[in-house]
Design an enzyme around this catalytic site. Sequence first.
Site, PDB file in Angstrom:
ATOM      1  N   GLU A  20     -16.409  10.102 -38.599  1.00  0.00           N
ATOM      2  CA  GLU A  20     -15.986  10.339 -37.217  1.00  0.00           C
ATOM      3  C   GLU A  20     -16.368   9.065 -36.471  1.00  0.00           C
ATOM      4  O   GLU A  20     -17.474   8.920 -35.973  1.00  0.00           O
ATOM      5  CB  GLU A  20     -16.719  11.570 -36.692  1.00  0.00           C
ATOM      6  CG  GLU A  20     -15.955  12.301 -35.633  1.00  0.00           C
ATOM      7  CD  GLU A  20     -16.401  11.869 -34.265  1.00  0.00           C
ATOM      8  OE1 GLU A  20     -15.772  10.919 -33.751  1.00  0.00           O
ATOM      9  OE2 GLU A  20     -17.345  12.447 -33.753  1.00  0.00           O
ATOM     10  N   GLY A  54     -20.266   7.372 -35.851  1.00  0.00           N
ATOM     11  CA  GLY A  54     -20.741   6.102 -35.312  1.00  0.00           C
ATOM     12  C   GLY A  54     -19.625   5.077 -35.264  1.00  0.00           C
ATOM     13  O   GLY A  54     -18.443   5.435 -35.208  1.00  0.00           O
ATOM     14  N   SER A  55     -20.018   3.817 -35.348  1.00  0.00           N
ATOM     15  CA  SER A  55     -19.037   2.747 -35.141  1.00  0.00           C
ATOM     16  C   SER A  55     -18.156   2.513 -36.377  1.00  0.00           C
ATOM     17  O   SER A  55     -18.520   2.884 -37.496  1.00  0.00           O
ATOM     18  CB  SER A  55     -19.758   1.447 -34.788  1.00  0.00           C
ATOM     19  OG  SER A  55     -20.404   0.960 -35.938  1.00  0.00           O
ATOM     20  N   GLY A  80     -19.214   2.627 -40.261  1.00  0.00           N
ATOM     21  CA  GLY A  80     -18.485   3.675 -40.984  1.00  0.00           C
ATOM     22  C   GLY A  80     -17.792   3.118 -42.227  1.00  0.00           C
ATOM     23  O   GLY A  80     -17.765   3.757 -43.282  1.00  0.00           O
ATOM     24  N   CYS A 112     -17.085   9.507 -27.882  1.00  0.00           N
ATOM     25  CA  CYS A 112     -15.982   8.957 -28.692  1.00  0.00           C
ATOM     26  C   CYS A 112     -14.662   9.462 -28.138  1.00  0.00           C
ATOM     27  O   CYS A 112     -13.620   8.897 -28.426  1.00  0.00           O
ATOM     28  CB  CYS A 112     -16.063   9.262 -30.171  1.00  0.00           C
ATOM     29  SG  CYS A 112     -17.377  10.240 -30.687  1.00  0.00           S
TER      30      CYS A 112
HETATM   31  C1  UN1 Z   1     -18.577  12.478 -29.582  1.00  0.00           C
HETATM   32  O1  UN1 Z   1     -18.392  11.797 -28.584  1.00  0.00           O
HETATM   33  O2  UN1 Z   1     -19.083  11.979 -30.614  1.00  0.00           O
HETATM   34  O3  UN1 Z   1     -15.026  16.497 -27.219  1.00  0.00           O
HETATM   35  C2  UN1 Z   1     -18.316  13.925 -29.656  1.00  0.00           C
HETATM   36  C3  UN1 Z   1     -16.061  16.094 -26.688  1.00  0.00           C
HETATM   37  C4  UN1 Z   1     -17.380  16.675 -27.168  1.00  0.00           C
HETATM   38  C5  UN1 Z   1     -17.808  16.001 -28.417  1.00  0.00           C
HETATM   39  C6  UN1 Z   1     -17.762  14.514 -28.404  1.00  0.00           C
HETATM   40  N1  UN1 Z   1     -17.192  18.070 -27.397  1.00  0.00           N
HETATM   41  O4  UN1 Z   1     -16.067  15.269 -25.802  1.00  0.00           O
END
Ligand code: UN1
Length: 514
Positions: free
Chosen positions: A267, A245-246, A250, A301
Amino acid sequence: MDIQGQKDEVLRSLGLGQLNSGTYYGMWAETHGRESITSNSPIDGRETAEITLTSDEDYERVIAAAEESFTKWKSIPAPRRGSIVREIGEELRKNKANLGRLLSIEAGKTITEGEGEIQEMIDVADFAVGLSRQLYGLDIASERLNHRMMEQYMPLGTVAVISSFNFPASVWSWNAFIAAVCGDVVIWKPSSKAPLTAAAIMRVVERINKRLKVPEAFFLMVGDGKKTGNKISNDTRIPLVSFTGSVPIGKKISENVAKRLGRSILELGGNNAAVVTEKSDLKLAAKGVSFGALATAGQRCTSTRRLILHEKVYDQFMEKLKDIFQRAKIGNPLDSSTVVGPLIDQEAVAEFKAAIADARKHGGKVLFGGKDAEIKDLQGGHYVVPAIVEANPEMEIVKKETFAPILYVFKYRNLEDAIRIHNSVPQGLSSAIFTQDLREVEEFISARGSDCGIVNVNTATAGAEIGGAFGGEKETGGGRESGSDSWKGYMKRQTITINYGSDIPLSQDVSFPV
Ligand code: UN1
């Protein structure tokens, strides 16, 4: 058929009725007397589900059930645990299309991405099955006579997985399937923006558990983010919290977990850039950059948020890029021709606009899009036209992760500059360089190069495979999930010394004259 009707049909095809309970602890908590949240589809903004929140009593039930189950689950041989995960993977395989569609309805992903996410779960399940026979320790040479030293990995206990709306299914599996073969039990706290997908997946998992009559390894609690996040992170009965998350949340989670000396896997945000050099294959690069920027409507992300473009190919590349942006169809993600679906909610649309306004105010120039997109018949949905914004790498706004499709573009003259710009943000998740020059490749992946956890050459920042360790540096939080040896994060390491001699020789030549 409207979205609500399509959701009902998908649930029927999955063999599920209306899903309302948000708590699973070997059984589903009653819905009576619980508060609930509604899940709205970003496609049309209308309600798709009402799911009850885990009450304080439910929370205790989940923790107690998880602890109780752990005593049994950890005693099952790891390859047997793997075979249970394999059955879950098989069930996901069978239901890939329907689960993918449900995910698309709830999170607004295009059909191919919705199904792709279920495929990602299946891939992790396969990986975990193999891993269940490879939880290797080490033999270490002992300095003492007739001694053997070794290292073994042991289950940790209850693992909480707090996942986000943008990958409402696979990020859970990255953690859950790996943790489960490691012998841990897993409590899932999904995003309150995507509780329906989580409830449906838990039903599928439950089906397997009941059929195989095995101890429960997976639990669910749908909760208000802040309250449940606080509870989980402060709970000493949960040795590991994995949070996606953010950055601000986090930080709070990891602070709480650290205070009790627990372990966390973080993450957090990414602010990923692609460097396109004068030596790149421009056509390939344009496709890679636009996939990175447009996939999941910029809500990954790993989304490409910054483009660092060599001045010599600037005009030529921008032409190609704008052409792709122009052709990328915005609209109903359930339509297979759609490339860009909706943002998750109106708040996200507001953030998208605010970021663009901020960039403009500080000298940024919008070269493409950057406004609402009107989609016929889907007035309540949250659609925008992805933006390309010519910007300056020093601007405050480009250092922030805005969870929307905005691509900031900067010009550079030499690779050293490009790398400096690349590394000039607080986040460090994913990165890419597009070049056919070996020296540029090596520079980018050298210690002088990208400072991210994930580095791509001639492919997009987004779309990582599950086989690698996923995660990033700096404000991204340092966690690693999914493939490679990320499993070690879900286990405790024991160093074992066995003396099979008839004396006690001491290490470091210490004598003990008694
Ligand atoms: C995410 O955005 O939290 O690499 C994960 C990627 C995907 C996973 C993204 N396999 O874009």
